[in-house]
Design an enzyme around this catalytic site. Structure first.
Site, PDB file in Angstrom:
ATOM      1  CD  GLU A   1      -3.105   0.878   2.171  1.00  0.00           C
ATOM      2  OE1 GLU A   1      -2.829   0.200   3.092  1.00  0.00           O
ATOM      3  OE2 GLU A   1      -4.287   1.249   1.995  1.00  0.00           O
TER       4      GLU A   1
ATOM      5  CE  LYS B   1     -11.686   2.840   1.520  1.00  0.00           C
ATOM      6  NZ  LYS B   1     -11.087   3.770   2.300  1.00  0.00           N
TER       7      LYS B   1
ATOM      8  CG  HIS C   1       5.494 -29.510   1.208  1.00  0.00           C
ATOM      9  ND1 HIS C   1       5.921 -30.836   1.107  1.00  0.00           N
ATOM     10  CD2 HIS C   1       6.060 -29.133   2.149  1.00  0.00           C
ATOM     11  CE1 HIS C   1       6.735 -30.936   1.909  1.00  0.00           C
ATOM     12  NE2 HIS C   1       6.846 -29.913   2.847  1.00  0.00           N
TER      13      HIS C   1
HETATM   14  O1  PA5 Z   1      -3.529   1.678   5.983  1.00  0.00           O
HETATM   15  C1  PA5 Z   1      -4.479   2.266   5.700  1.00  0.00           C
HETATM   16  O2  PA5 Z   1      -4.542   3.702   5.584  1.00  0.00           O
HETATM   17  C2  PA5 Z   1      -5.916   1.495   5.321  1.00  0.00           C
HETATM   18  O3  PA5 Z   1      -5.498   0.129   5.349  1.00  0.00           O
HETATM   19  C3  PA5 Z   1      -6.649   1.989   6.414  1.00  0.00           C
HETATM   20  O4  PA5 Z   1      -6.263   1.466   7.556  1.00  0.00           O
HETATM   21  C4  PA5 Z   1      -8.212   1.111   6.171  1.00  0.00           C
HETATM   22  O5  PA5 Z   1      -8.615   1.464   4.846  1.00  0.00           O
HETATM   23  C5  PA5 Z   1      -9.313   1.449   7.411  1.00  0.00           C
HETATM   24  O6  PA5 Z   1      -9.349   2.837   7.169  1.00  0.00           O
HETATM   25  P1  PA5 Z   1     -10.249   3.290   8.455  1.00  0.00           P
HETATM   26  O7  PA5 Z   1      -9.164   3.129   9.654  1.00  0.00           O
HETATM   27  O8  PA5 Z   1     -10.382   4.895   8.167  1.00  0.00           O
HETATM   28  O9  PA5 Z   1     -11.523   2.728   8.833  1.00  0.00           O
END
Ligand code: PA5
Length: 429
Positions: free
Chosen positions: A281, A417, A302
């Site tokens: 990410e 989203k 495996h």
């Molecule tokens: O690392 C990140 O930014 C994302 O994985 C968020 O943690 C995830 O989308 C959850 O977002 P939020 O904490 O706003 O619900």
């Protein structure tokens, strides 16, 4: 303790020359420390180990003790960075079968009605409490699960009782979850605005569920403090987090597009998931960067093992090697020896697992020409885990900047989203 990072299983061709990178690393280090790079308003984690909110930390411990006394199961509601760190840490430290504190289960990380149905069914006759975590406070998956759970808790404990059984981790002032928590009177902890989800395991996001699972969060934080000190010098001879970042960047430039992270311990499988999130990410942007994925050996030898050994040379491995297990078991002697295993009688499983590690390292790197980086810790405990996380977080920031991308945003995550909101008919989409 110190994390030993081994580069001896890289080939001469794949190893970077220090002089080629030191100036660039110095420049990026300065940029990180001074907060002048892209996304620098999300560098709150960098010195959080030495400037975290001590009063909140004590509140977390007190409420977690109360939960442990009064309930059986903690439901952690969150997705991505808002739950992976807690799950990875609790499994790594407590193992895969509950040992300490509350049993912890997870919701809000899926929209699958089957999973949610089964989880609800599992807790309905148990004494359950809830920790809902969302920085934005508006993410669909946790919001939907929390609405279902909140209704359940209020039916089970009444409005006042439910209030005692629920805590929230969210932004200090913004978002629907903050508004709801204030209006309902829930105990809340802050996910600081300058720390993104995938860098938040050292905040209440990781700390509260871990404390409820009976984990010593003082030790965990001490591990982060170890890391903060250890990786503060930009010198590549001294800073293994930066050295690791540079080696993986160099491998990427040589055409290795995949980094397979893994270990020989099933309890660390979710650490792989945490690493996947941290790096993928942070780095997967602008049509470039390594793809980080995970494996747990020996199981995956495996299956994936065939590809690693003889498949296309697109990957290198980063293997977390744990020197000492928390428990050990000896292979028993058997008079009849029908399974032919007496050559291992009296040997410890840790010894056998370690031989698998040594044999695989040699097979993959020397025979298969797959570069390997090893990360060795003496044992898995709260302090080492905190240190290890900081190592990877610092490496990730360096690595993303080396590749010219902002480590701290995630514009790609927004695309699905928006589509989903449009399809669901949400106002404004
Ligand atoms: O690392 C990140 O930014 C994302 O994985 C968020 O943690 C995830 O989308 C959850 O977002 P939020 O904490 O706003 O619900």
């Amino acid at each position: 303790m110190s994390i030993k990072v081994g580069f001896e299983y890289l080939t001469k061709d794949s190893m970077f020359a220090k002089d080629d990178f030191q100036d660039k690393v110095n420049e990026i280090h300065k940029m990180i420390e001074e907060g002048t790079g892209a996304g620098s308003d999300f560098l709150g984690w960098l010195h959080y180990p030495s400037n975290y909110d001590k009063a909140e930390f004590e509140r977390i411990k007190a409420k977690a003790s109360e939960f442990i006394k009064n309930y059986e199961v903690l439901v952690v509601v969150g997705i991505g960075g808002s739950y992976l760190g807690a799950k990875a840490s609790i499994e790594a430290l407590n193992g895969l079968f509950k040992k300490n504190g509350l049993e912890v289960i997870y919701l809000g990380n899926t929209l699958d009605p089957n999973y949610i149905h089964d989880a609800i069914n599992y807790i309905k006759d148990k004494k359950f409490c809830i920790c809902v975590i969302s920085k934005s406070g508006t993410t669909t998956e946790p919001s939907v699960s929390f609405r279902i759970l909140k209704t359940m808790a209020e039916e089970k404990y009444g409005k006042e009782g439910a209030k005692d059984a629920i805590v929230a981790v969210t932004d200090k002032e913004k978002g629907a979850l903050k508004k709801l928590s204030t209006s309902e009177g829930y105990e809340t902890y802050v996910l600081p605005g300058n720390i993104g989800g995938r860098f938040s395991v050292l905040t209440a996001v990781g700390l509260f569920p871990m404390a409820c699972a009976g984990i010593d969060i003082d030790e965990f934080m001490a591990g982060f403090q170890d890391g903060e000190k250890e990786y503060s010098d930009p010198d590549l001879e001294k800073n293994n987090a930066y050295r690791y970042a540079v080696e993986r960047h160099n491998l990427y430039n040589l055409g290795y597009n995949v980094e397979m992270v893994g270990s020989y311990e099933p309890r660390l499988t979710y650490v792989n998931s945490w690493l996947q999130q941290l790096f993928d990410e942070s780095e997967g942007k602008d049509g470039k960067s390594l793809f980080v994925t995970g494996c747990t050996f020996t199981t995956d030898l495996h299956s994936l093992g065939q590809y690693i050994q003889e498949g296309k040379k697109i990957l290198f491995e980063t293997i977390i090697n744990v020197e000492n297990p928390n428990y050990d078991i000896e292979v028993p002697y058997d008079e009849e020896n029908l399974d032919g295993l007496n050559y291992l009688a009296g040997k410890k499983l840790s010894y056998i697992n370690h031989k698998a590690y040594e044999g695989t390292l040699d097979a993959h790197s020397r025979t298969g020409n797959v570069p390997n980086i090893t990360i060795t810790i003496d044992k898995v405990d709260a302090r080492n885990l905190g240190h290890l996380y900081y190592f990877f977080m610092k490496a990730c920031a360096m690595s993303a900047y080396l590749n010219g991308v902002n480590p701290f945003n995630q514009p790609g995550v927004e695309v699905y989203k928006k589509n989903m909101f449009h399809l669901l008919g949400k106002e404004g989409y």
